[in-house]
Design a protein around this motif. Structure first.
Motif, PDB file in Angstrom:
ATOM      1  N   LEU A  28       0.845  -1.190   0.000  1.00 32.21           N
ATOM      2  CA  LEU A  28       0.000   0.000   0.000  1.00 32.21           C
ATOM      3  C   LEU A  28       0.879   1.238   0.000  1.00 32.21           C
ATOM      4  N   VAL A  29       0.320   2.370  -0.382  1.00 32.95           N
ATOM      5  CA  VAL A  29       1.095   3.604  -0.520  1.00 32.95           C
ATOM      6  C   VAL A  29       1.846   3.950   0.765  1.00 32.95           C
ATOM      7  N   ASP A  30       1.194   3.837   1.913  1.00 34.79           N
ATOM      8  CA  ASP A  30       1.830   4.227   3.169  1.00 34.79           C
ATOM      9  C   ASP A  30       2.310   3.033   4.009  1.00 34.79           C
ATOM     10  N   GLU A  31       2.341   1.835   3.427  1.00 35.12           N
ATOM     11  CA  GLU A  31       2.764   0.639   4.164  1.00 35.12           C
ATOM     12  C   GLU A  31       4.291   0.590   4.246  1.00 35.12           C
ATOM     13  N   GLU A  32       4.800   0.257   5.415  1.00 35.26           N
ATOM     14  CA  GLU A  32       6.236   0.216   5.632  1.00 35.26           C
ATOM     15  C   GLU A  32       6.707  -1.195   5.942  1.00 35.26           C
ATOM     16  N   VAL A  33       7.797  -1.598   5.311  1.00 32.02           N
ATOM     17  CA  VAL A  33       8.442  -2.872   5.611  1.00 32.02           C
ATOM     18  C   VAL A  33       9.389  -2.627   6.779  1.00 32.02           C
ATOM     19  N   HIS A  34       9.195  -3.379   7.880  1.00 31.44           N
ATOM     20  CA  HIS A  34      10.023  -3.183   9.063  1.00 31.44           C
ATOM     21  C   HIS A  34      11.093  -4.246   9.221  1.00 31.44           C
ATOM     22  N   LEU A  35      10.749  -5.487   8.955  1.00 31.80           N
ATOM     23  CA  LEU A  35      11.685  -6.599   9.128  1.00 31.80           C
ATOM     24  C   LEU A  35      11.491  -7.617   8.016  1.00 31.80           C
ATOM     25  N   ALA A  36      12.551  -8.324   7.686  1.00 32.94           N
ATOM     26  CA  ALA A  36      12.454  -9.417   6.720  1.00 32.94           C
ATOM     27  C   ALA A  36      13.466 -10.482   7.119  1.00 32.94           C
ATOM     28  N   PHE A  37      13.016 -11.714   7.138  1.00 31.28           N
ATOM     29  CA  PHE A  37      13.875 -12.827   7.488  1.00 31.28           C
ATOM     30  C   PHE A  37      13.942 -13.790   6.317  1.00 31.28           C
ATOM     31  N   ARG A  38      15.146 -14.178   5.957  1.00 31.19           N
ATOM     32  CA  ARG A  38      15.354 -15.147   4.895  1.00 31.19           C
ATOM     33  C   ARG A  38      15.265 -16.541   5.516  1.00 31.19           C
ATOM     34  N   VAL A  39      14.437 -17.381   4.925  1.00 32.98           N
ATOM     35  CA  VAL A  39      14.267 -18.755   5.387  1.00 32.98           C
ATOM     36  C   VAL A  39      14.555 -19.652   4.190  1.00 32.98           C
ATOM     37  N   VAL A  40      15.769 -20.158   4.107  1.00 32.23           N
ATOM     38  CA  VAL A  40      16.278 -20.875   2.949  1.00 32.23           C
ATOM     39  C   VAL A  40      16.149 -19.935   1.751  1.00 32.23           C
ATOM     40  N   ARG A  41      15.259 -20.206   0.795  1.00 32.67           N
ATOM     41  CA  ARG A  41      15.066 -19.296  -0.344  1.00 32.67           C
ATOM     42  C   ARG A  41      13.878 -18.373  -0.131  1.00 32.67           C
ATOM     43  N   ASP A  42      13.068 -18.665   0.855  1.00 30.04           N
ATOM     44  CA  ASP A  42      11.830 -17.924   1.081  1.00 30.04           C
ATOM     45  C   ASP A  42      12.067 -16.709   1.983  1.00 30.04           C
ATOM     46  N   LEU A  43      11.032 -15.873   2.104  1.00 31.00           N
ATOM     47  CA  LEU A  43      11.107 -14.686   2.950  1.00 31.00           C
ATOM     48  C   LEU A  43       9.887 -14.591   3.858  1.00 31.00           C
ATOM     49  N   LEU A  44      10.103 -14.142   5.079  1.00 33.70           N
ATOM     50  CA  LEU A  44       9.032 -13.715   5.976  1.00 33.70           C
ATOM     51  C   LEU A  44       9.205 -12.212   6.110  1.00 33.70           C
ATOM     52  N   VAL A  45       8.223 -11.458   5.649  1.00 32.98           N
ATOM     53  CA  VAL A  45       8.322  -9.998   5.636  1.00 32.98           C
ATOM     54  C   VAL A  45       7.275  -9.424   6.576  1.00 32.98           C
ATOM     55  N   PHE A  46       7.723  -8.600   7.525  1.00 31.51           N
ATOM     56  CA  PHE A  46       6.833  -7.980   8.501  1.00 31.51           C
ATOM     57  C   PHE A  46       6.681  -6.503   8.146  1.00 31.51           C
ATOM     58  N   THR A  47       5.453  -6.106   7.801  1.00 30.12           N
ATOM     59  CA  THR A  47       5.172  -4.696   7.551  1.00 30.12           C
ATOM     60  C   THR A  47       4.421  -4.163   8.767  1.00 30.12           C
ATOM     61  N   ASP A  48       4.031  -2.914   8.707  1.00 34.30           N
ATOM     62  CA  ASP A  48       3.255  -2.365   9.818  1.00 34.30           C
ATOM     63  C   ASP A  48       1.822  -2.879   9.805  1.00 34.30           C
ATOM     64  N   LEU A  49       1.377  -3.538   8.729  1.00 31.94           N
ATOM     65  CA  LEU A  49       0.000  -3.997   8.605  1.00 31.94           C
ATOM     66  C   LEU A  49      -0.180  -5.515   8.535  1.00 31.94           C
ATOM     67  N   ARG A  50       0.841  -6.223   8.060  1.00 33.99           N
ATOM     68  CA  ARG A  50       0.646  -7.640   7.777  1.00 33.99           C
ATOM     69  C   ARG A  50       1.968  -8.403   7.717  1.00 33.99           C
ATOM     70  N   LEU A  51       1.823  -9.717   7.683  1.00 34.23           N
ATOM     71  CA  LEU A  51       2.933 -10.621   7.437  1.00 34.23           C
ATOM     72  C   LEU A  51       2.814 -11.074   5.989  1.00 34.23           C
ATOM     73  N   ILE A  52       3.895 -10.971   5.236  1.00 32.70           N
ATOM     74  CA  ILE A  52       3.921 -11.431   3.850  1.00 32.70           C
ATOM     75  C   ILE A  52       4.911 -12.591   3.785  1.00 32.70           C
TER      76      ILE A  52
END
Length: 126
Positions: A28-52
């Motif tokens: 989203l326009v105002d959504e911020e990515v705060h953290l991202a963790f690499r899990v083998v080839r995959d990613l866990l991405v934590f924004t201020d609104l959701r987990l991707i």
């Protein structure tokens, strides 16, 4: 901004700017990515609104399965750490109206960081 202030003390193991530019079309326009963790080839991405969750598939990893989970939908989570003879750990997410989501984590994944980030997102506490 409770999530932002709560996560400031945590560290990612993936480059936030690279993740942000890669996911920019779906943020989203105002959504911020705060953290991202690499899990083998995959990613866990934590924004201020959701987990991707970005699940790279195939030999080249160009094919991706992307799940967007609002924190408010997560009712419970569990992390099982690797034992002496285990090769990996596991993350389980329970979401309202959905079956549990199970993800394998490598032994080297930042399990404590992932667990703290989930707690901040789900509990909404700084």
């Amino acid at each position: 901004m409770g999530l932002l202030s709560g996560l400031m003390g945590l560290s990612s193991d993936a480059d936030i700017e690279a993740v942000r530019s890669d996911l920019d079309p779906m943020l989203l326009v105002d959504e911020e990515v705060h953290l991202a963790f690499r899990v083998v080839r995959d990613l866990l991405v934590f924004t201020d609104l959701r987990l991707i969750i970005v699940d790279k598939q195939g030999m080249t990893g160009r094919k991706r399965h992307i799940q967007s989970i609002p924190y408010r939908a997560i009712t419970m989570f569990a992390i099982e750490t690797a034992g002496n003879f285990d090769t990996d750990s596991e993350l389980t997410l329970w979401m309202s109206g959905q079956p549990p989501l199970l993800r394998q984590l490598s032994r080297r994944a930042d399990i404590a960081g992932i667990q703290r980030a989930l707690a901040h997102g789900v509990l909404g506490r700084p």
